[in-house]
Write a protein that holds these residues in place. Structure first.
Motif, PDB file in Angstrom:
ATOM      1  N   GLY A 134     -75.317 -41.616 -64.781  1.00 13.63           N
ATOM      2  CA  GLY A 134     -74.639 -41.012 -63.647  1.00 13.63           C
ATOM      3  C   GLY A 134     -73.134 -40.992 -63.829  1.00 13.63           C
ATOM      4  O   GLY A 134     -72.473 -39.997 -63.529  1.00 13.63           O
ATOM      5  N   ARG A 135     -72.575 -42.088 -64.322  1.00 13.48           N
ATOM      6  CA  ARG A 135     -71.135 -42.146 -64.560  1.00 13.48           C
ATOM      7  C   ARG A 135     -70.721 -41.145 -65.639  1.00 13.48           C
ATOM      8  O   ARG A 135     -69.673 -40.504 -65.540  1.00 13.48           O
ATOM      9  CB  ARG A 135     -70.718 -43.559 -64.970  1.00 13.48           C
ATOM     10  N   LYS A 136     -71.516 -41.020 -66.684  1.00  8.63           N
ATOM     11  CA  LYS A 136     -71.192 -40.075 -67.748  1.00  8.63           C
ATOM     12  C   LYS A 136     -71.148 -38.647 -67.209  1.00  8.63           C
ATOM     13  O   LYS A 136     -70.215 -37.888 -67.494  1.00  8.63           O
ATOM     14  CB  LYS A 136     -72.232 -40.159 -68.871  1.00  8.63           C
TER      15      LYS A 136
ATOM     16  N   TYR B 262     -72.359 -33.382 -57.107  1.00  7.03           N
ATOM     17  CA  TYR B 262     -70.958 -33.238 -57.496  1.00  7.03           C
ATOM     18  C   TYR B 262     -70.015 -33.852 -56.482  1.00  7.03           C
ATOM     19  O   TYR B 262     -68.995 -34.438 -56.832  1.00  7.03           O
ATOM     20  CB  TYR B 262     -70.617 -31.745 -57.637  1.00  7.03           C
ATOM     21  N   THR B 263     -70.356 -33.694 -55.215  1.00  6.75           N
ATOM     22  CA  THR B 263     -69.413 -34.116 -54.184  1.00  6.75           C
ATOM     23  C   THR B 263     -69.175 -35.613 -54.179  1.00  6.75           C
ATOM     24  O   THR B 263     -68.178 -36.078 -53.636  1.00  6.75           O
ATOM     25  CB  THR B 263     -69.902 -33.676 -52.791  1.00  6.75           C
ATOM     26  N   SER B 264     -70.077 -36.409 -54.755  1.00 11.28           N
ATOM     27  CA  SER B 264     -69.888 -37.859 -54.756  1.00 11.28           C
ATOM     28  C   SER B 264     -68.699 -38.285 -55.603  1.00 11.28           C
ATOM     29  O   SER B 264     -68.234 -39.406 -55.499  1.00 11.28           O
ATOM     30  CB  SER B 264     -71.156 -38.555 -55.258  1.00 11.28           C
ATOM     31  N   LEU B 265     -68.200 -37.382 -56.444  1.00 11.64           N
ATOM     32  CA  LEU B 265     -67.030 -37.685 -57.264  1.00 11.64           C
ATOM     33  C   LEU B 265     -65.761 -37.740 -56.429  1.00 11.64           C
ATOM     34  O   LEU B 265     -64.820 -38.458 -56.755  1.00 11.64           O
ATOM     35  CB  LEU B 265     -66.884 -36.630 -58.368  1.00 11.64           C
ATOM     36  N   TYR B 266     -65.723 -36.978 -55.337  1.00  7.99           N
ATOM     37  CA  TYR B 266     -64.487 -36.780 -54.597  1.00  7.99           C
ATOM     38  C   TYR B 266     -64.444 -37.633 -53.326  1.00  7.99           C
ATOM     39  O   TYR B 266     -65.462 -37.884 -52.691  1.00  7.99           O
ATOM     40  CB  TYR B 266     -64.324 -35.300 -54.247  1.00  7.99           C
ATOM     41  N   LEU B 267     -63.240 -38.027 -52.951  1.00 10.77           N
ATOM     42  CA  LEU B 267     -63.062 -38.854 -51.772  1.00 10.77           C
ATOM     43  C   LEU B 267     -63.427 -38.094 -50.503  1.00 10.77           C
ATOM     44  O   LEU B 267     -64.090 -38.629 -49.619  1.00 10.77           O
ATOM     45  CB  LEU B 267     -61.606 -39.338 -51.694  1.00 10.77           C
TER      46      LEU B 267
ATOM     47  N   TRP C 263     -62.707 -43.218 -58.365  1.00 14.00           N
ATOM     48  CA  TRP C 263     -62.693 -43.750 -59.724  1.00 14.00           C
ATOM     49  C   TRP C 263     -63.840 -44.720 -59.984  1.00 14.00           C
ATOM     50  O   TRP C 263     -64.316 -44.848 -61.106  1.00 14.00           O
ATOM     51  CB  TRP C 263     -61.350 -44.420 -60.012  1.00 14.00           C
ATOM     52  N   GLN C 264     -64.292 -45.400 -58.951  1.00 15.25           N
ATOM     53  CA  GLN C 264     -65.382 -46.353 -59.154  1.00 15.25           C
ATOM     54  C   GLN C 264     -66.684 -45.660 -59.530  1.00 15.25           C
ATOM     55  O   GLN C 264     -67.628 -46.304 -60.002  1.00 15.25           O
ATOM     56  CB  GLN C 264     -65.577 -47.225 -57.907  1.00 15.25           C
ATOM     57  N   LYS C 265     -66.748 -44.333 -59.340  1.00 14.81           N
ATOM     58  CA  LYS C 265     -67.942 -43.569 -59.707  1.00 14.81           C
ATOM     59  C   LYS C 265     -67.956 -43.185 -61.183  1.00 14.81           C
ATOM     60  O   LYS C 265     -69.002 -42.816 -61.732  1.00 14.81           O
ATOM     61  CB  LYS C 265     -68.025 -42.285 -58.871  1.00 14.81           C
ATOM     62  N   ILE C 266     -66.794 -43.235 -61.829  1.00 15.93           N
ATOM     63  CA  ILE C 266     -66.715 -42.758 -63.217  1.00 15.93           C
ATOM     64  C   ILE C 266     -66.186 -43.804 -64.188  1.00 15.93           C
ATOM     65  O   ILE C 266     -66.217 -43.585 -65.405  1.00 15.93           O
ATOM     66  CB  ILE C 266     -65.840 -41.491 -63.324  1.00 15.93           C
ATOM     67  N   ALA C 267     -65.680 -44.917 -63.696  1.00 14.23           N
ATOM     68  CA  ALA C 267     -65.094 -45.935 -64.568  1.00 14.23           C
ATOM     69  C   ALA C 267     -65.465 -47.322 -64.063  1.00 14.23           C
ATOM     70  O   ALA C 267     -65.942 -47.499 -62.940  1.00 14.23           O
ATOM     71  CB  ALA C 267     -63.573 -45.775 -64.635  1.00 14.23           C
ATOM     72  N   ILE C 268     -65.238 -48.310 -64.932  1.00 14.42           N
ATOM     73  CA  ILE C 268     -65.511 -49.710 -64.597  1.00 14.42           C
ATOM     74  C   ILE C 268     -64.218 -50.490 -64.771  1.00 14.42           C
ATOM     75  O   ILE C 268     -63.466 -50.265 -65.731  1.00 14.42           O
ATOM     76  CB  ILE C 268     -66.609 -50.283 -65.508  1.00 14.42           C
ATOM     77  N   PHE C 269     -63.966 -51.413 -63.873  1.00 15.19           N
ATOM     78  CA  PHE C 269     -62.750 -52.210 -63.921  1.00 15.19           C
ATOM     79  C   PHE C 269     -63.135 -53.681 -64.027  1.00 15.19           C
ATOM     80  O   PHE C 269     -63.870 -54.203 -63.180  1.00 15.19           O
ATOM     81  CB  PHE C 269     -61.904 -51.942 -62.674  1.00 15.19           C
ATOM     82  N   VAL C 270     -62.668 -54.331 -65.084  1.00 14.80           N
ATOM     83  CA  VAL C 270     -63.028 -55.727 -65.332  1.00 14.80           C
ATOM     84  C   VAL C 270     -61.775 -56.525 -65.668  1.00 14.80           C
ATOM     85  O   VAL C 270     -60.772 -55.983 -66.130  1.00 14.80           O
ATOM     86  CB  VAL C 270     -64.043 -55.848 -66.494  1.00 14.80           C
TER      87      VAL C 270
END
Length: 347
Positions: free
Chosen positions: A301-303, A23-28, A270-277
């Motif tokens: 993992g992102r889901k 869980y902690t990988s989601l947070y800064l 955000w890079q852990k849960i979304a993709i930017f293109v």
């Protein structure tokens, strides 16, 4: 991190198997976030200036935030103990009137001039532009602006301003589909805005579902749950990001410049849960990026992390721990440290 705080955090995440995710990988800064959040609940004080007239806001998100703030335990009637000061004004107030309001506050109270407005904040969905009036310049340059997401270009100052998590259009009672096999690689939700060349190009690709008109909640939940990715073009309607996260559809934000106005940027990776293109590579390049993302359980993992993050995109009539209101307040809490000058220094 104390045992109590640790389990309080995990209570938000009951929908996700504890054995499947860090869980902690989601947070800064997870080691700081949770104890600091508890300190905020105990210590944070906000003074609300009395508005000269009844307030009206241009969006439900603004109204919801202000309603939550007014009834929250953060509000103090003693301005001397406040960390921050809220400047309330209606969305339709002219720039000249806003400048006049600040001038009146600095004449009646000593708090503005102690920091030139740096310990003040306001909510404006559209955001304020720059003006020549000294009071407006200080408000825009120094005070924290809370605006809607996405913020209007040129009206958002990164690292100072905050955007509100969008209101969900799907009832909280709705449940995500079971662990079904994804039918589509990507889903593009109807946004009522003229579609781009990229979306028109995607229409001919069977891997993508392009919604041609608004769907009801049940249909939308099914489409989110049966798609690996949900595409959002920045500048159009990105308000559905929270719902995509909640129902296991990885957000793909299409834009050709760095994104600096995402909600909760001080809290979430955000890079852990979304993709930017970018859009310049067209569909071929986008599919290459999406396909490469799914390797080695990248999508799964992102889901999972996205579902955890979605807990922070919930607006409640009565605020609950770690919901949208509290996470916005936490970002304000992080901005409470300002240099305050004695009156003799600026008189």
């Amino acid at each position: 991190m104390s045992t109590f705080i640790y389990f309080l955090c995990l209570s938000l995440l009951t929908s996700v198997s504890k054995s499947m995710i860090d869980y902690t990988s989601l947070y800064l800064s997870p080691a700081i976030l949770f104890p600091d959040y508890q300190n905020m609940l105990i210590s944070f004080k906000i003074y609300i200036y009395t508005p000269p007239n009844a307030l009206s806001f241009s969006s439900p998100t603004e109204s919801n935030f202000f309603a939550c703030l007014q009834t929250s335990p953060f509000v103090t009637q003693n301005p001397e103990e406040a960390h921050l000061y809220f400047v309330p004004f209606s969305s339709n107030l002219s720039s000249r009137s806003v400048g006049r309001l600040i001038r009146e506050l600095r004449m009646e109270f000593p708090y503005w001039d102690r920091t030139l407005g740096a310990d003040h904040f306001y909510v404006s969905c559209a955001g304020l532009g720059y003006g020549s009036d000294r009071n407006l310049v200080e408000l825009k340059k120094n005070s924290v602006q809370i605006s809607c997401f996405p913020a209007h270009e040129g009206r958002f100052v990164p690292h100072k301003d905050i955007t509100l998590p969008p209101l969900a259009n799907i009832a909280r009672a709705s449940h995500a589909p079971g662990n079904r096999t994804a039918k589509y690689l990507g889903f593009v939700r109807y946004n009522g805005i003229k579609e781009s060349n990229l979306v028109n190009e995607l229409r001919s690709d069977p891997d993508f579902l392009i919604e041609s008109e608004p769907s009801n909640g049940t249909t939308l939940v099914g489409r989110l749950g049966s798609s690996v990715f949900c595409l959002f073009e920045h500048g159009a309607d990105v308000s559905g990001i929270g719902e995509a996260l909640r129902f296991g559809c990885v957000p793909v934000v299409v834009m050709d410049r760095p994104m600096q106005d995402l909600p909760l940027m001080d809290v979430i990776r955000w890079q852990k849960i979304a993709i930017f293109v970018g859009s310049r590579g067209g569909v071929k390049e986008m599919k290459r990026v999406l396909d490469s993302t799914c390797k080695d359980e990248g999508c799964a993992g992102r889901k999972r992390l996205g579902v955890v993050a979605s807990q922070h995109f919930v607006w409640n009539d009565t605020p609950q721990p770690y919901d949208s209101f509290h996470m916005v307040m936490y970002q304000l809490w992080l901005r409470r440290h300002t240099i305050r000058y004695a009156r003799s220094e600026f008189a």
